[in-house]
Each structure stands twice: as structure tokens, then as C-alpha cells.
Design an enzyme around this catalytic site. Structure first.
Site, PDB file in Angstrom:
ATOM      1  N   HIS A  13       5.481  14.600  -0.353  1.00  0.00           N
ATOM      2  CA  HIS A  13       4.525  13.605  -0.867  1.00  0.00           C
ATOM      3  C   HIS A  13       3.393  14.322  -1.620  1.00  0.00           C
ATOM      4  CE1 HIS A  13       1.394  10.565  -0.723  1.00  0.00           C
ATOM      5  NE2 HIS A  13       2.029   9.778   0.119  1.00  0.00           N
ATOM      6  N   GLU A  30       6.169  11.908  -5.844  1.00  0.00           N
ATOM      7  CA  GLU A  30       6.801  12.368  -4.608  1.00  0.00           C
ATOM      8  C   GLU A  30       8.316  12.414  -4.777  1.00  0.00           C
ATOM      9  OE1 GLU A  30       5.321   9.559  -1.643  1.00  0.00           O
ATOM     10  OE2 GLU A  30       3.562   9.267  -2.903  1.00  0.00           O
ATOM     11  N   ARG A  77       4.473  15.338   9.643  1.00  0.00           N
ATOM     12  CA  ARG A  77       3.237  15.813   9.006  1.00  0.00           C
ATOM     13  C   ARG A  77       2.075  15.972   9.987  1.00  0.00           C
ATOM     14  NH1 ARG A  77       0.658  10.825   5.477  1.00  0.00           N
ATOM     15  NH2 ARG A  77       0.944   9.155   6.997  1.00  0.00           N
ATOM     16  N   ASP A 117       2.092   1.742  -6.966  1.00  0.00           N
ATOM     17  CA  ASP A 117       2.772   2.225  -5.762  1.00  0.00           C
ATOM     18  C   ASP A 117       4.240   1.827  -5.890  1.00  0.00           C
ATOM     19  OD1 ASP A 117       3.440   3.098  -3.269  1.00  0.00           O
ATOM     20  OD2 ASP A 117       1.934   1.945  -2.187  1.00  0.00           O
ATOM     21  N   ARG A 170      -5.488  14.881   3.982  1.00  0.00           N
ATOM     22  CA  ARG A 170      -5.438  14.103   2.734  1.00  0.00           C
ATOM     23  C   ARG A 170      -5.311  15.020   1.525  1.00  0.00           C
ATOM     24  NH1 ARG A 170      -3.442   9.740   2.237  1.00  0.00           N
ATOM     25  NH2 ARG A 170      -4.808   8.761   3.787  1.00  0.00           N
TER      26      ARG A 170
HETATM   27  C1  BG6 Z   1       2.545   6.608  -0.586  1.00  0.00           C
HETATM   28  C2  BG6 Z   1       2.846   5.167  -0.290  1.00  0.00           C
HETATM   29  O1  BG6 Z   1       3.728   7.335  -0.558  1.00  0.00           O
HETATM   30  O2  BG6 Z   1       1.647   7.116   0.399  1.00  0.00           O
HETATM   31  C3  BG6 Z   1       1.543   4.377  -0.261  1.00  0.00           C
HETATM   32  O3  BG6 Z   1       3.755   4.664  -1.258  1.00  0.00           O
HETATM   33  C4  BG6 Z   1       0.575   4.996   0.741  1.00  0.00           C
HETATM   34  O4  BG6 Z   1       1.802   3.036   0.062  1.00  0.00           O
HETATM   35  C5  BG6 Z   1       0.396   6.468   0.414  1.00  0.00           C
HETATM   36  O5  BG6 Z   1      -0.669   4.330   0.701  1.00  0.00           O
HETATM   37  C6  BG6 Z   1      -0.529   7.209   1.383  1.00  0.00           C
HETATM   38  O6  BG6 Z   1      -0.073   7.078   2.692  1.00  0.00           O
HETATM   39  P1  BG6 Z   1      -0.864   7.667   3.903  1.00  0.00           P
HETATM   40  O7  BG6 Z   1      -0.098   7.249   5.132  1.00  0.00           O
HETATM   41  O8  BG6 Z   1      -0.914   9.164   3.745  1.00  0.00           O
HETATM   42  O9  BG6 Z   1      -2.259   7.077   3.853  1.00  0.00           O
END
Ligand code: BG6
Length: 303
Positions: free
Chosen positions: A171, A275, A101, A215, A75
């Protein structure tokens, strides 16, 4: 699997680049040069941190609840979303944002740039698991150059005889003082798909300020974006090429509580995702024998 010790022998650069095994079993590359510190997990080629030495705080944000677990996305940092962004179009069981990833990558090359930045190139390691989800002959490489700026080049090569189409994103989670005190610029006048409350089309008016869950996938935009931060008194520049979409995301309280790994209770307020992507109608067709590269370059300056 190659060990941190073997990686140090083959790719380590004394005083600038080293590899270590995390207690959870993952291997991390640590960069510390004259301009910046950075770290990158070989699982996912996941850049976890980048902090120029001119900055008192990191520019790339990592959740304090981030866990380094085999097969799970970390995260924060810069998850590599590939070969699809978001949900898979036809296979709901396939992982959101693709598999790049969460699988292992191997180190191909390392080096020092003339200006003292450190370069590291990794290639996604294919397996039966990746081939089940992506039965195309391809090669995915990420080059990271960490110095005064952070440059990342995500190169997709079609090594087969038939064309294929990808969606993708770097991202990136950026560290900010408080989500309520930042503005994202560079997207005025752009169309976006709003993923909050269904998928509706909107048009951006001026800069983006945040007052709730956001989002959005901005499409048909190659422009540089900025994050202006009134608390940390800095502006982050996000320049890119080979990317026609920009995704802007903050989960806000309820979604952050549901997600649970954003640094509870309010760690999510210290980050914003901007992103650089190719998503939705900006999907990229990679013709047989050709190569497509998405490049980003980040820098921070005082306000
Ligand atoms: C973003 C999406 O790119 O990533 C969101 O637009 C999403 O909808 C977020 O919640 C996080 O995604 P993840 O899969 O890492 O929890």
C-alpha cells in the site's frame, strides 16, 4: 524480544545497514548505501522511507504526523496489507487491511547486492492473536532491496495441507509535488470498482488526474504504472509481477481532516497511493505446499 544491539551484531552491515530502537519501543532498520537511504520498522515490516541519492526528495512518503506506536499502523511508507485487503469479508471486528502491518516481524537475513544495494528479509512472527484471525499454516516473508531502485517481494507460502485464499497489497504512499499536478498512467481501459459513494464499476479513460477524493480498485491489470509529477519534474515507475489489481487512493480535504494523521492541514496533497494488490475478484488461491509472490520495483527518473 531481540534488541537493536543484537540485530546489529547478527545482521548489521558496517556503514550500510544498522538497527536502532525508537523511543516508543519499536525497532527501525536504517539503510544508507552508495545509491539510497531507506528505513524500515520491524513492526509490520513497514518500509517508512526510500530516497535514491539522485533525488532531492524522498520517493516514498511518510506523514509528518506518523506515530510509531506498538500495535498501530504507521501513516505513510509501505504498509503490508495481508492476508486480506480492506475490510474482512465476514468479520467486521477484524482490522482493516489485515494484521500483518501491525504485528512484529523478525529479521531472517541481510546482505549487499553486487550493485551496492542493500537487502533485508523479514518473516511475520505468528502469535495466538494472528492465529485467531488466520488459522492457516502459512509463512509470510518480505524482502526489501533498496538501491537505485526499490524492490519488494512479498511471499506467501502455504505450509499446510489445505488450500487458502488471500487478498493483499503493498500500500505504497508516494511523495508528489501536489496531488493536483500529477497524472497516474498505465491503467487506461481498465475496469475499476469505485469505493467513493458506494461500490460502482467504471472504466478508466486515459490517465488519472485528481480533483477530489479518489478510492478505486482497478482489477485484472498487471501493467506497469507511472506517476508523472509536473512540480517535482519526475516520473515514478511502478513495475510489478504477481499482482492483478492496482489501488489508487487520495483522501482529499474532508477525509484527510477526519483521519487527522496525514500532516495537517494539507500534508495529504503531497502524496498519492498507488498500491500493487490482489483484491476483490483478483484474490489469490494459494494451493497447499505452494508459494505466491507479489513483487514491485520502483524507480524515479527526471521528466
Ligand atoms: C486504501 C483504501 O487502500 O487505504 C482506502 O482503498 C483507505 O479506503 C486507505 O482509506 C487507508 O486505510 P487505512 O486503514 O490505512 O486508514
Amino acid at each position: 524480544m531481540i534488541t537493536a544491539q543484537q540485530l546489529n551484531q547478527q545482521f548489521g552491515i558496517g556503514g550500510q545497514l544498522g538497527f536502532r530502537a525508537d523511543p516508543g519501543g519499536l525497532v527501525i532498520a536504517e539503510i544508507n548505501n552508495a545509491h539510497a537511504t531507506a528505513s524500515l520498522c520491524l513492526q509490520g515490516a513497514h518500509l517508512m522511507a526510500w530516497q535514491p541519492k539522485s533525488q532531492p526528495l524522498p520517493v516514498v512518503w511518510l506523514s509528518r504526523d506518523a506515530r510509531l506506536v506498538p500495535g498501530k499502523s504507521i501513516r505513510g511508507g509501505v504498509p503490508v496489507c495481508w492476508p486480506w485487503f480492506g475490510a474482512h469479508v465476514s468479520e467486521p471486528a477484524f482490522p482493516a487491511h489485515g494484521f500483518a502491518r501491525t504485528v512484529l516481524w523478525r529479521v531472517l537475513e541481510s546482505g549487499s547486492e553486487p550493485d551496492g544495494a542493500t537487502r533485508l528479509t523479514l518473516r511475520l512472527a505468528e502469535s495466538d492473536n494472528t492465529r485467531t484471525q488466520w488459522p492457516h499454516d502459512s509463512r509470510l516473508e518480505l524482502t526489501v532491496i533498496a538501491g537505485k531502485t526499490l524492490r519488494m517481494e512479498l511471499a506467501t507460502e502455504n505450509t499446510g495441507v489445505t488450500d487458502f485464499t488471500i487478498t493483499e497489497a503493498l500500500h505504497t504512499y508516494f511523495r508528489v509535488g501536489d496531488i493536483g499536478a500529477v497524472q497516474v498512467g498505465g491503467l487506461a481501459g481498465c475496469d475499476y470498482w469505485n469505493k467513493v459513494g458506494g461500490s460502482t464499476l467504471g472504466k478508466q479513460n486515459g490517465t488519472i488526474r485528481f480533483t477530489g477524493e479518489t478510492d478505486r480498485v482497478y482489477v485484472n491489470t498487471a501493467a506497469e504504472c507511472t506517476i508523472e509529477d509536473d512540480i517535482l519534474k519526475r516520473r515514478i515507475h511502478i513495475a510489478k509481477s504477481g499482482s492483478r489489481s492496482t489501488v489508487v487512493w487520495t483522501p482529499w480535504t474532508e477525509k484527510a481532516n477526519r483521519m487527522g494523521d496525514l500532516g495537517q492541514p494539507d500534508g495529504w496533497r503531497e502524496m498519492v497511493c498507488v498500491e500493487s494488490a490482489n483484491a476483490l475478484e483478483n484474490a489469490v488461491k494459494v494451493a497447499a505446499g505452494s508459494r505466491h509472490t507479489l513483487v514491485v520495483e520502483y524507480r524515479a527518473e527526471p521528466l
